[in-house]
Design a protein around this motif. Sequence first.
Motif, mmCIF file in Angstrom:
data_model
loop_
_atom_site.group_PDB
_atom_site.id
_atom_site.type_symbol
_atom_site.label_atom_id
_atom_site.label_comp_id
_atom_site.label_asym_id
_atom_site.label_seq_id
_atom_site.Cartn_x
_atom_site.Cartn_y
_atom_site.Cartn_z
ATOM 1 N N GLY A 177 13.486 41.485 38.036
ATOM 2 C CA GLY A 177 12.462 42.205 37.292
ATOM 3 C C GLY A 177 13.099 43.195 36.339
ATOM 4 O O GLY A 177 13.830 42.846 35.424
ATOM 5 N N VAL A 178 12.850 44.463 36.578
ATOM 6 C CA VAL A 178 13.557 45.495 35.831
ATOM 7 C C VAL A 178 15.036 45.345 36.168
ATOM 8 O O VAL A 178 15.418 45.324 37.334
ATOM 9 N N VAL A 179 15.865 45.205 35.157
ATOM 10 C CA VAL A 179 17.256 44.843 35.412
ATOM 11 C C VAL A 179 18.043 46.007 35.978
ATOM 12 O O VAL A 179 18.228 47.037 35.335
ATOM 13 N N ASN A 180 18.480 45.827 37.198
ATOM 14 C CA ASN A 180 19.430 46.736 37.835
ATOM 15 C C ASN A 180 20.607 45.916 38.324
ATOM 16 O O ASN A 180 20.441 44.755 38.718
ATOM 17 N N THR A 181 21.790 46.495 38.279
ATOM 18 C CA THR A 181 22.983 45.798 38.725
ATOM 19 C C THR A 181 23.849 46.715 39.588
ATOM 20 O O THR A 181 23.747 47.946 39.507
ATOM 21 N N ASP A 182 24.690 46.095 40.396
ATOM 22 C CA ASP A 182 25.661 46.842 41.194
ATOM 23 C C ASP A 182 26.881 45.958 41.374
ATOM 24 O O ASP A 182 26.760 44.725 41.372
ATOM 25 N N TYR A 183 28.043 46.592 41.520
ATOM 26 C CA TYR A 183 29.303 45.865 41.595
ATOM 27 C C TYR A 183 30.185 46.423 42.698
ATOM 28 O O TYR A 183 30.129 47.617 43.019
ATOM 29 N N ALA A 184 31.026 45.565 43.221
ATOM 30 C CA ALA A 184 32.085 46.032 44.104
ATOM 31 C C ALA A 184 33.074 46.849 43.276
ATOM 32 O O ALA A 184 33.293 46.563 42.094
ATOM 33 N N ASP A 185 33.667 47.854 43.887
ATOM 34 C CA ASP A 185 34.611 48.712 43.161
ATOM 35 C C ASP A 185 35.760 47.898 42.574
ATOM 36 O O ASP A 185 36.263 48.221 41.493
ATOM 37 N N MET A 231 19.533 38.470 43.053
ATOM 38 C CA MET A 231 20.611 37.480 43.079
ATOM 39 C C MET A 231 21.945 38.185 43.205
ATOM 40 O O MET A 231 22.121 39.311 42.722
ATOM 41 N N GLY A 232 22.880 37.510 43.850
ATOM 42 C CA GLY A 232 24.189 38.120 44.031
ATOM 43 C C GLY A 232 25.308 37.108 43.958
ATOM 44 O O GLY A 232 25.085 35.895 44.067
ATOM 45 N N TRP A 233 26.494 37.618 43.732
ATOM 46 C CA TRP A 233 27.727 36.832 43.817
ATOM 47 C C TRP A 233 28.594 37.426 44.922
ATOM 48 O O TRP A 233 28.757 38.644 45.001
ATOM 49 N N PHE A 234 29.136 36.540 45.733
ATOM 50 C CA PHE A 234 30.092 36.905 46.761
ATOM 51 C C PHE A 234 31.328 36.032 46.569
ATOM 52 O O PHE A 234 31.285 35.031 45.851
ATOM 53 N N THR A 261 25.496 42.140 42.114
ATOM 54 C CA THR A 261 24.106 41.789 42.359
ATOM 55 C C THR A 261 23.250 42.223 41.183
ATOM 56 O O THR A 261 23.609 43.153 40.446
ATOM 57 N N ILE A 262 22.113 41.545 41.004
ATOM 58 C CA ILE A 262 21.200 41.846 39.900
ATOM 59 C C ILE A 262 19.781 41.561 40.355
ATOM 60 O O ILE A 262 19.529 40.625 41.129
ATOM 61 N N THR A 263 18.848 42.374 39.885
ATOM 62 C CA THR A 263 17.445 42.124 40.180
ATOM 63 C C THR A 263 16.853 41.274 39.069
ATOM 64 O O THR A 263 17.359 41.246 37.940
ATOM 65 N N THR A 301 23.524 44.320 48.544
ATOM 66 C CA THR A 301 24.980 44.268 48.559
ATOM 67 C C THR A 301 25.546 43.743 49.871
ATOM 68 O O THR A 301 26.764 43.582 49.988
ATOM 69 N N MET A 302 24.684 43.464 50.844
ATOM 70 C CA MET A 302 25.136 43.025 52.157
ATOM 71 C C MET A 302 24.851 41.535 52.342
ATOM 72 O O MET A 302 23.806 41.038 51.950
#
Length: 124
Positions: free
Chosen positions: A54-62, A34-37, A50-52, A106-107
């Motif tokens: 299952g096993v929780v992983n996240t990433d963010y815009a700078d 899932m993601g937010w834009f 964005t976040i997964t 992220t895209m």
Amino acid sequence: QVQLVESGGGSVQAGGSLRLSCAASGRTASSYAMGWFRQAPGKEREFVATITWGVVNTDYADSVKGRFTISRDNAKNTVYLQMNSLKPEDTAVYYCAASPGRVLATMRDQYNYWGQGTQVTVSS
């Protein structure tokens, strides 16, 4: 099909906080990242977080690292975006999106399903 409904947008002064919610329904949400834009007037839609499932992983815009936090509640099939220390440049329509697969995305073109968007306005 996955249906996404965002809520929680509004108007806030700079330095304030808002929490956005995205309720997912339809095909098994656990199959999707899932993601937010967000999209400001006259600008391209840009990745926020964005976040997964299952096993929780996240990433963010700078631009939002250290201020925004993405999280999810599996039992409620809901993803959240906690936004703190908001700035006028965070003003935009915020969209929730679902991407097939369990990896971070992220895209924009990695996402198949989009919500209708919720307006966030930050005044100085």
